[in-house]
Design a protein around this motif. Structure first.
Motif, PDB file in Angstrom:
ATOM      1  N   GLY A  44       0.821  -1.212   0.000  1.00 29.62           N
ATOM      2  CA  GLY A  44       0.000   0.000   0.000  1.00 29.62           C
ATOM      3  C   GLY A  44       0.847   1.250   0.000  1.00 29.62           C
ATOM      4  N   PHE A  45       1.873   1.252   0.835  1.00 30.15           N
ATOM      5  CA  PHE A  45       2.730   2.436   0.873  1.00 30.15           C
ATOM      6  C   PHE A  45       3.548   2.567  -0.401  1.00 30.15           C
ATOM      7  CE2 PHE A  45       1.869   2.432   5.445  1.00 30.15           C
ATOM      8  CZ  PHE A  45       1.551   3.768   5.582  1.00 30.15           C
ATOM      9  N   LEU A  46       3.953   1.426  -0.967  1.00 29.02           N
ATOM     10  CA  LEU A  46       4.674   1.510  -2.243  1.00 29.02           C
ATOM     11  C   LEU A  46       3.771   2.096  -3.318  1.00 29.02           C
ATOM     12  CD1 LEU A  46       6.672  -1.836  -2.215  1.00 29.02           C
ATOM     13  CD2 LEU A  46       7.596   0.469  -2.108  1.00 29.02           C
ATOM     14  N   LEU A  47       2.505   1.660  -3.310  1.00 28.75           N
ATOM     15  CA  LEU A  47       1.540   2.185  -4.276  1.00 28.75           C
ATOM     16  C   LEU A  47       1.355   3.685  -4.074  1.00 28.75           C
ATOM     17  CD1 LEU A  47      -0.412   1.174  -6.488  1.00 28.75           C
ATOM     18  CD2 LEU A  47      -2.162   1.017  -4.734  1.00 28.75           C
ATOM     19  N   LEU A  48       1.270   4.092  -2.806  1.00 27.37           N
ATOM     20  CA  LEU A  48       1.119   5.510  -2.487  1.00 27.37           C
ATOM     21  C   LEU A  48       2.301   6.301  -3.018  1.00 27.37           C
ATOM     22  CD1 LEU A  48      -0.191   7.852  -0.869  1.00 27.37           C
ATOM     23  CD2 LEU A  48       1.158   7.109   1.077  1.00 27.37           C
ATOM     24  N   PHE A  49       3.501   5.779  -2.773  1.00 27.92           N
ATOM     25  CA  PHE A  49       4.697   6.482  -3.218  1.00 27.92           C
ATOM     26  C   PHE A  49       4.726   6.555  -4.741  1.00 27.92           C
ATOM     27  CE2 PHE A  49       9.438   6.356  -3.970  1.00 27.92           C
ATOM     28  CZ  PHE A  49       9.603   7.709  -3.754  1.00 27.92           C
ATOM     29  N   THR A  92       7.720  13.443  -0.885  1.00 29.58           N
ATOM     30  CA  THR A  92       8.653  13.166   0.208  1.00 29.58           C
ATOM     31  C   THR A  92       7.939  12.432   1.341  1.00 29.58           C
ATOM     32  OG1 THR A  92       9.601  15.277  -0.389  1.00 29.58           O
ATOM     33  CG2 THR A  92      10.482  14.222   1.541  1.00 29.58           C
ATOM     34  N   ALA A  93       6.700  12.827   1.610  1.00 31.48           N
ATOM     35  CA  ALA A  93       5.934  12.153   2.661  1.00 31.48           C
ATOM     36  C   ALA A  93       5.738  10.681   2.309  1.00 31.48           C
ATOM     37  CB  ALA A  93       4.592  12.846   2.852  1.00 31.48           C
ATOM     38  N   GLY A  94       5.421  10.398   1.046  1.00 28.86           N
ATOM     39  CA  GLY A  94       5.237   9.017   0.618  1.00 28.86           C
ATOM     40  C   GLY A  94       6.518   8.211   0.764  1.00 28.86           C
ATOM     41  N   PHE A  95       7.632   8.848   0.425  1.00 26.51           N
ATOM     42  CA  PHE A  95       8.950   8.205   0.534  1.00 26.51           C
ATOM     43  C   PHE A  95       9.229   7.794   1.978  1.00 26.51           C
ATOM     44  CE2 PHE A  95      13.648   8.979   0.913  1.00 26.51           C
ATOM     45  CZ  PHE A  95      14.053   7.903   0.159  1.00 26.51           C
ATOM     46  N   VAL A  96       8.996   8.741   2.886  1.00 26.14           N
ATOM     47  CA  VAL A  96       9.223   8.489   4.299  1.00 26.14           C
ATOM     48  C   VAL A  96       8.250   7.416   4.804  1.00 26.14           C
ATOM     49  CG1 VAL A  96       8.864   9.571   6.521  1.00 26.14           C
ATOM     50  CG2 VAL A  96      10.253  10.700   4.846  1.00 26.14           C
ATOM     51  N   GLY A  97       7.028   7.429   4.260  1.00 26.58           N
ATOM     52  CA  GLY A  97       6.024   6.448   4.667  1.00 26.58           C
ATOM     53  C   GLY A  97       6.469   5.030   4.351  1.00 26.58           C
ATOM     54  N   VAL A  98       7.038   4.838   3.157  1.00 28.96           N
ATOM     55  CA  VAL A  98       7.511   3.502   2.777  1.00 28.96           C
ATOM     56  C   VAL A  98       8.566   3.030   3.768  1.00 28.96           C
ATOM     57  CG1 VAL A  98       8.755   2.210   1.026  1.00 28.96           C
ATOM     58  CG2 VAL A  98       7.010   3.824   0.338  1.00 28.96           C
ATOM     59  N   ALA A  99       9.548   3.898   4.039  1.00 21.35           N
ATOM     60  CA  ALA A  99      10.637   3.497   4.935  1.00 21.35           C
ATOM     61  C   ALA A  99      10.105   3.189   6.327  1.00 21.35           C
ATOM     62  CB  ALA A  99      11.689   4.601   4.990  1.00 21.35           C
ATOM     63  N   SER A 100       9.187   4.031   6.817  1.00 22.00           N
ATOM     64  CA  SER A 100       8.676   3.815   8.168  1.00 22.00           C
ATOM     65  C   SER A 100       7.857   2.531   8.251  1.00 22.00           C
ATOM     66  CB  SER A 100       7.804   4.997   8.592  1.00 22.00           C
ATOM     67  OG  SER A 100       8.545   6.174   8.539  1.00 22.00           O
TER      68      SER A 100
END
Lengths: 554, 139
Positions: A44-49, A92-100
């Motif tokens: 999901g986060f990858l899709l978001l990013f 940038t928020a999406g990027f950080v979301g994936v990592a988190s």
């Protein structure tokens, strides 16, 4: 504004929010299936990013994008309008979301996942994305509320006594700030009679710069300054950010204060430029004091996470410094100073990277654009680096069993990879080359000198120095020195890690991802500077933004 | 509160109120009513059932966890917006179809789906709060 059928790519404007809410709801429905959660959340986060990146590319290629909710016509319906500023922040928020999300998978206990970490995180990311993408000021308030609800849930994950204490302070102060935001929006509606930001930008330009509009601008400054934890409204942040889980602290430190910064840029600089010019002196003082409070506060702390809390504040001060620069006195002096800046850049020929980074800024741009561009760059850098620092600190604390600098030690020997990454992040946050914190500071210091505020530039440099000292302290105490006696008593260095310790490589993956940004933005800053420059120009002259909402109509 | 009369009437009252809440939900597009108020009525029906027969009975009757009901409502609300992607209009645009079912024209629309989503969010959210409070009191 669009007529007729929309292409599928037009829906990218709304995609980040829709993805967050869909995945958040789906994960909440299968809350008990804790083993499934990460397998749904990470894609999901990858899709978001991916959606964020596509949106950024589309905005870079075609300029600001607008979608009207429910096809209502512009000033009346809710507009989602994405310009370069919003697209950069949301990506940038999406990027950080994936990592988190990857980090959380390996650090959250099963009970915390059962409590609903991932659904809350998606809800918060949905709120953050919505705030970055909306083009309606009341809708901005709504997204603030959505992200607050998600963050409340994340904050008390685990329901410990200390967390409830921190959460109470956080909730109360944030509710005060959002209430102030709402009241001010009411005033604004009374004055201009519209809530659409593009419409406000047009109508506010025609208003007299009288007390009413200035009052509204000041109230927005207070509301968003409180959200962003700017001095003197910063006290809630160190009081609450050290209580939740590290990954939650990381998300909060990276994203939530920056939402306040984003809203401030959007509202104060785009909607009320004359009032912003009036308030610039005040903002410069706020910026300087915020930086110094952050830097000195960081020096005074002995707990790693509390120290990072003050780094967040110092970063906010640096961003505010960029917002304090005004267009200077008239176009003539601006061109002169730009020309002198150009020669200055030529003079420092050995540092070709510097000249190259500053090059897109120089021709015909005043210090307002330079400052804003630097502030946006610094904000993006700060989102990534603060998240990375908290995550790295979380790993370090888990390995050594404490986050107090007095008890930590010997990590360099136990985990050289982690230590190297931590060093990268500490360099970046202090603004040392060759990492991402260096270039925005160069731009901001240059901008401060060009705008006739050398003292502000000096404060930025002093803060950088103090943060370097604080970073050196972290590294020397937690990583370099040998482990202190009580820790050694627990067993040979890595031996006392908790039983559920994940394999080091997987736990390092999110840190590596974030370090890639720090290195790439530090070594090749041109592409990012070019983008933040477009973002800054789009704010200073919102014709493209307005045109995207109203089309050819007005 | 667990008198015989109350315990006897509560299930009927609950059933009646849930039925009425659905009626309020469906008439909501053009008349007073809608998902929010309908959801509140349904949640108070569940609260009454909980007071009369205990929280465990309500949880058994609901089958799903209230939070899951709430989440499904949120999901449904977003899905209602996504229909607009296939129609090529702005997100959340109301789309209508008027099929004839047994000779009667029935107005079906994406706002109705959205409203059902709101209904479920409110039922789930309020019921989970109410049940948690009732449970705490009995401890």
């Amino acid at each position: 504004m669009m007529h007729g059928a929309l292409a599928p790519s037009d829906y990218l404007v709304i995609a980040p929010v829709a993805i967050c809410l869909l995945f958040g709801a789906a994960l909440l429905m299968m809350r008990k299936r804790i083993d499934w959660q990460p397998w749904l959340a990470i894609p999901g986060f990858l899709l978001l990013f991916a959606a964020d990146v596509l949106l950024l590319l589309k905005v870079a290629a075609e300029g600001p994008q607008t979608m009207m909710m429910g096809n209502w016509k512009p000033p009346f319906g809710i507009a989602f309008t994405v310009d370069m500023l919003g697209a950069l922040f949301v990506t940038t928020a999406g990027f950080v979301g994936v990592a988190s999300a990857i980090y959380a998978t390996f650090s959250m206990s099963r009970t915390e996942r059962r409590y609903g970490f991932f659904p809350f995180m998606f809800l918060m990311m949905g709120g953050v994305s919505g705030a970055f993408l909306t083009g309606d000021i009341f809708n901005l308030y709504v997204w603030f509320e959505v992200l607050l609800m998600g963050s409340f849930g994340l904050l008390i994950l685990g329901s410990e006594r200390e967390q409830l204490d921190g959460a109470t302070k956080y909730c109360f102060l944030n509710l005060v700030a959002t209430t102030l935001f709402l009241i001010t929006t009411g005033y604004l509606y009374g004055v201009v009679g519209t809530l659409n930001m593009a419409d406000i930008a047009q109508k506010a330009a025609r208003l007299e710069n009288d007390g009413a509009v200035l009052t509204i601008a000041v109230l927005y400054l207070v509301a968003f300054g409180m959200k962003a934890a700017a001095f003197p409204l910063n006290f809630w942040l160190p009081a609450s950010y050290h209580t939740p889980r590290f990954v939650v602290s990381a998300l909060f430190a990276g994203l939530l204060t920056k939402v306040g910064v984003y809203a401030l840029i959007r509202v104060l600089l785009m909607l009320f430029p004359p009032q912003h010019a009036d308030l610039a002196t005040l903002i410069s003082w706020v910026a300087a004091l915020t930086m110094l409070v952050g830097a000195f506060g960081a020096l005074a702390q002995s707990d790693m996470r509390r120290l990072l809390n003050y780094f967040v504040i110092a970063g906010i001060g640096t961003i505010f410094a960029g917002l304090a620069l005004t267009g200077g006195e008239g176009g003539a002096s601006a061109t002169v100073s730009a020309a002198s800046a150009a020669t200055q850049a030529g003079g420092t020929a050995p540092m070709t990277g510097m000249a190259a980074a500053a090059a897109p800024l120089v021709p015909g741009s005043d210090s307002l654009v330079i400052g804003l561009s630097g502030a946006v760059f610094y904000a993006l850098h700060s989102i990534v680096i603060m998240t990375a620092l908290y995550l790295a600190a979380g790993t370090a604390a888990r390995i050594s069993g404490s986050s107090s600098l007095r008890a930590m030690g010997g990590l360099w020997r136990a985990r050289p990879g982690l230590a190297a990454l931590m060093l990268v992040f500490l360099f970046a946050v202090s603004g040392l080359p060759p990492f991402s914190g260096f270039w925005p500071k160069v731009i901001l210091v240059r901008g401060a000198f060009q705008a006739g505020m050398p003292w502000l530039g000096a404060v930025i440099l002093l803060t950088g120095f103090l943060m370097t000292v604080a970073s050196a302290r972290v590294f020397a105490l937690a990583f370099w020195r040998n482990a202190p006696e009580p820790a050694v008593a627990g067993g040979p260095n890595a031996g006392f890690a908790p039983a559920g310790e994940p394999s080091p490589m997987l736990a390092m993956l999110p840190l590596l991802i974030l370090a890639v940004f720090a290195v790439v933005a530090g070594v090749l800053p041109q592409w990012l500077v070019a983008l933040t420059d477009v973002a800054a120009r789009g704010i200073v002259d919102p014709a493209g933004y307005v045109g995207s909402v109203f089309g050819g109509v007005s | 509160m667990r008198t015989v009369i109350f315990r006897f009437t509560a299930p009927y009252l609950t059933a009646l109120m849930v039925l009425f809440s659905i009626f309020v939900l469906l008439r909501g597009h053009n008349d007073p009513g809608g998902g929010f108020i309908g959801g509140l009525i349904a949640a108070s029906a569940l609260a009454i059932y909980g007071i009369a027969c205990g929280v465990a009975a309500v949880r058994r009757a609901l089958w799903f966890h209230p939070m899951a009901i709430s989440a499904s409502g949120l999901f449904l609300a977003v899905v209602a917006g996504i229909f607009s992607v296939f129609a090529g209009t702005g997100f959340m645009t109301g789309l209508w179809v008027f099929p004839k079912i047994f000779g009667t024209e029935v107005a079906l629309s994406t706002p109705l789906i959205f409203d059902i989503g709101v209904y479920l969010v409110v039922v789930g959210g309020i019921a989970s709060i109410a049940l948690a409070l009732e449970e705490r009191e009995s401890d």
